[in-house]
Scaffold this motif. Structure first.
Motif, PDB file in Angstrom:
ATOM      1  N   PRO A 130     -59.378 -69.096  -0.873  1.00  0.00           N
ATOM      2  CA  PRO A 130     -59.119 -70.654  -0.350  1.00  0.00           C
ATOM      3  C   PRO A 130     -60.722 -71.355  -1.636  1.00  0.00           C
ATOM      4  CG  PRO A 130     -60.624 -69.349   1.441  1.00  0.00           C
ATOM      5  CD  PRO A 130     -59.629 -68.753   0.341  1.00  0.00           C
ATOM      6  N   TRP A 131     -60.008 -72.482  -1.778  1.00  0.00           N
ATOM      7  CA  TRP A 131     -60.741 -72.816  -3.237  1.00  0.00           C
ATOM      8  C   TRP A 131     -61.935 -74.087  -2.434  1.00  0.00           C
ATOM      9  CZ3 TRP A 131     -62.193 -71.807  -7.902  1.00  0.00           C
ATOM     10  CH2 TRP A 131     -61.477 -70.731  -8.559  1.00  0.00           C
ATOM     11  N   GLY A 132     -62.913 -74.289  -2.745  1.00  0.00           N
ATOM     12  CA  GLY A 132     -63.833 -75.156  -2.207  1.00  0.00           C
ATOM     13  C   GLY A 132     -63.549 -76.566  -2.772  1.00  0.00           C
ATOM     14  N   PHE A 172     -55.939 -73.459  -1.098  1.00  0.00           N
ATOM     15  CA  PHE A 172     -54.868 -72.214  -0.193  1.00  0.00           C
ATOM     16  C   PHE A 172     -54.435 -71.690  -1.268  1.00  0.00           C
ATOM     17  CE2 PHE A 172     -56.137 -73.393   3.965  1.00  0.00           C
ATOM     18  CZ  PHE A 172     -56.834 -72.381   4.255  1.00  0.00           C
ATOM     19  N   GLN A 173     -54.681 -71.321  -2.486  1.00  0.00           N
ATOM     20  CA  GLN A 173     -54.537 -70.853  -3.941  1.00  0.00           C
ATOM     21  C   GLN A 173     -53.900 -69.160  -3.388  1.00  0.00           C
ATOM     22  OE1 GLN A 173     -55.989 -71.182  -7.570  1.00  0.00           O
ATOM     23  NE2 GLN A 173     -55.567 -69.372  -7.740  1.00  0.00           N
ATOM     24  N   ALA A 174     -52.072 -68.960  -3.780  1.00  0.00           N
ATOM     25  CA  ALA A 174     -51.980 -67.971  -4.051  1.00  0.00           C
ATOM     26  C   ALA A 174     -51.907 -67.302  -5.054  1.00  0.00           C
ATOM     27  CB  ALA A 174     -50.461 -67.555  -3.230  1.00  0.00           C
ATOM     28  N   LYS A 175     -52.608 -65.617  -4.807  1.00  0.00           N
ATOM     29  CA  LYS A 175     -52.075 -65.208  -5.899  1.00  0.00           C
ATOM     30  C   LYS A 175     -51.501 -64.668  -6.957  1.00  0.00           C
ATOM     31  CE  LYS A 175     -55.000 -60.540  -6.565  1.00  0.00           C
ATOM     32  NZ  LYS A 175     -54.017 -60.010  -7.810  1.00  0.00           N
ATOM     33  N   HIS A 176     -50.000 -64.992  -6.465  1.00  0.00           N
ATOM     34  CA  HIS A 176     -49.182 -64.516  -7.579  1.00  0.00           C
ATOM     35  C   HIS A 176     -48.197 -65.360  -8.642  1.00  0.00           C
ATOM     36  CE1 HIS A 176     -46.532 -66.978  -4.464  1.00  0.00           C
ATOM     37  NE2 HIS A 176     -45.903 -66.280  -5.147  1.00  0.00           N
ATOM     38  N   SER A 177     -49.170 -67.096  -7.563  1.00  0.00           N
ATOM     39  CA  SER A 177     -48.470 -67.939  -8.163  1.00  0.00           C
ATOM     40  C   SER A 177     -49.151 -69.396  -8.829  1.00  0.00           C
ATOM     41  CB  SER A 177     -47.390 -68.629  -8.281  1.00  0.00           C
ATOM     42  OG  SER A 177     -47.987 -69.317  -6.340  1.00  0.00           O
ATOM     43  N   GLY A 178     -50.525 -69.053  -8.291  1.00  0.00           N
ATOM     44  CA  GLY A 178     -51.173 -69.244  -8.286  1.00  0.00           C
ATOM     45  C   GLY A 178     -51.392 -71.049  -7.508  1.00  0.00           C
TER      46      GLY A 178
END
Length: 313
Positions: A191-193, A201-207
């Motif tokens: 969760p990027w503020g 909400f940034q996914a790890k696999h894709s950004g």
């Protein structure tokens, strides 16, 4: 074939009518198969990933009979962020009451190996006699590369299944669904503020980040993945529902509706937005730490006591 929706660049406008867009989106979503194969993805170079957070401590500390106390209502929390090769890091603190994140704080440009610190603000003091805990993580201030202990699962309170990027797809418009936990990076998010009270909400696999498709306002509009553009249909509030319970609602800024899983236990169900319904578990989610690559999340639990029992001599 990945279950993606081919979406024109909605930020630059589109000639499609709203009806055409919704029909196209619906046909692309429900035509996809439900059996997903998780593709392999190259891991970032280990030499550049910040180390897991360690060295957690708290000011005004007293340790007695295995219990850590602080004698302050506004203690200072600390840990030591490090990374291979050094560099400038950002330290992120998460303060929990039970299983609920009640405060978070980001400290930018901390030199690797030095102590990061955050003092609980005076306008949000802790309660005397109450027990809390905190965890932390780190990312590189220049590239945004995250430590392995940064990642979380977004788990449905209704079904127990995880928010999942279908087939670990990386294309704009890839559908977001619920799926049983499988340890894949496409079930891990950070969760990027965004600095204005919202998170992406940034996914790890894709950004890529969770996106309210076409920025539509209708109930049932699907949530998909999209490149990060900092638009209002990618910004979500994180709203604790019952402090201590660890459940939250996630409301997208445009149009203010919440993430909903349709009150079903069927795996592969597409996540949508819907009008807010109080105490509806179909709209409630847990934020579950899900560290990558076998690392462990370090916690420090402490009790606030202005007059703690002294250690026995």
């Amino acid at each position: 074939m990945l279950p993606t929706i081919s979406i024109p660049d909605k930020r630059n406008g589109s000639r499609w009518s709203r009806r055409t867009r919704l029909v196209f989106a619906a046909s692309a979503i429900f035509a996809a198969t439900a059996a997903w194969a998780v593709p392999a993805h190259a891991a970032p170079a280990e030499s550049s990933i910040p180390d897991p957070a360690a060295g957690h401590n708290i000011s005004d500390r007293v340790d007695t009979d295995g219990v850590t106390y602080t004698r302050s209502l506004t203690p200072t929390l600390t840990f030591r962020p490090t990374a291979p090769g050094g560099g400038s890091l950002t330290a992120v603190f998460y303060l929990y009451d039970g299983d609920t994140i009640v405060q978070d704080n980001w400290v930018w440009n901390v030199p690797s190996g030095s102590v990061a610190q955050w003092t609980v603000p005076a306008d949000k003091p802790l309660q005397n006699g109450h027990t809390y805990r905190f965890r932390a993580t780190t990312f590189r201030s220049d590239t945004g590369e995250l430590a392995d202990d940064a990642w979380v699962n977004l788990q449905s309170a209704y079904s127990g299944q995880m928010t999942d990027v279908a087939a670990c797809g990386v294309g704009n418009g890839t559908r977001v669904q619920q799926w049983p936990a499988n340890g894949a990076d496409c079930q891990r998010f950070f969760p990027w503020g965004t600095g204005d009270g919202y998170y992406q909400f940034q996914a790890k696999h894709s950004g890529q980040v969770l996106d309210n498709t076409f920025c539509d306002v209708d109930n049932g509009n699907p949530v998909t993945m999209y490149d990060k553009v900092n638009g209002d249909c990618q910004k979500w509030t994180v709203e604790p529902q019952r402090v201590g319970s660890g459940v939250y609602k996630f409301a997208v800024r445009n149009p203010g509706k919440v993430l909903d899983q349709g009150c079903t236990t069927r795996q592969g169900t597409v996540l949508t937005i819907w009008d807010r319904i109080d105490r509806n578990p179909c709209q409630e989610w847990k934020i579950v730490p899900s560290p990558a690559n076998g690392v462990a999340v370090q916690w420090l639990q402490f009790t606030v006591n202005l007059n703690p029992p002294l250690p026995k001599r």
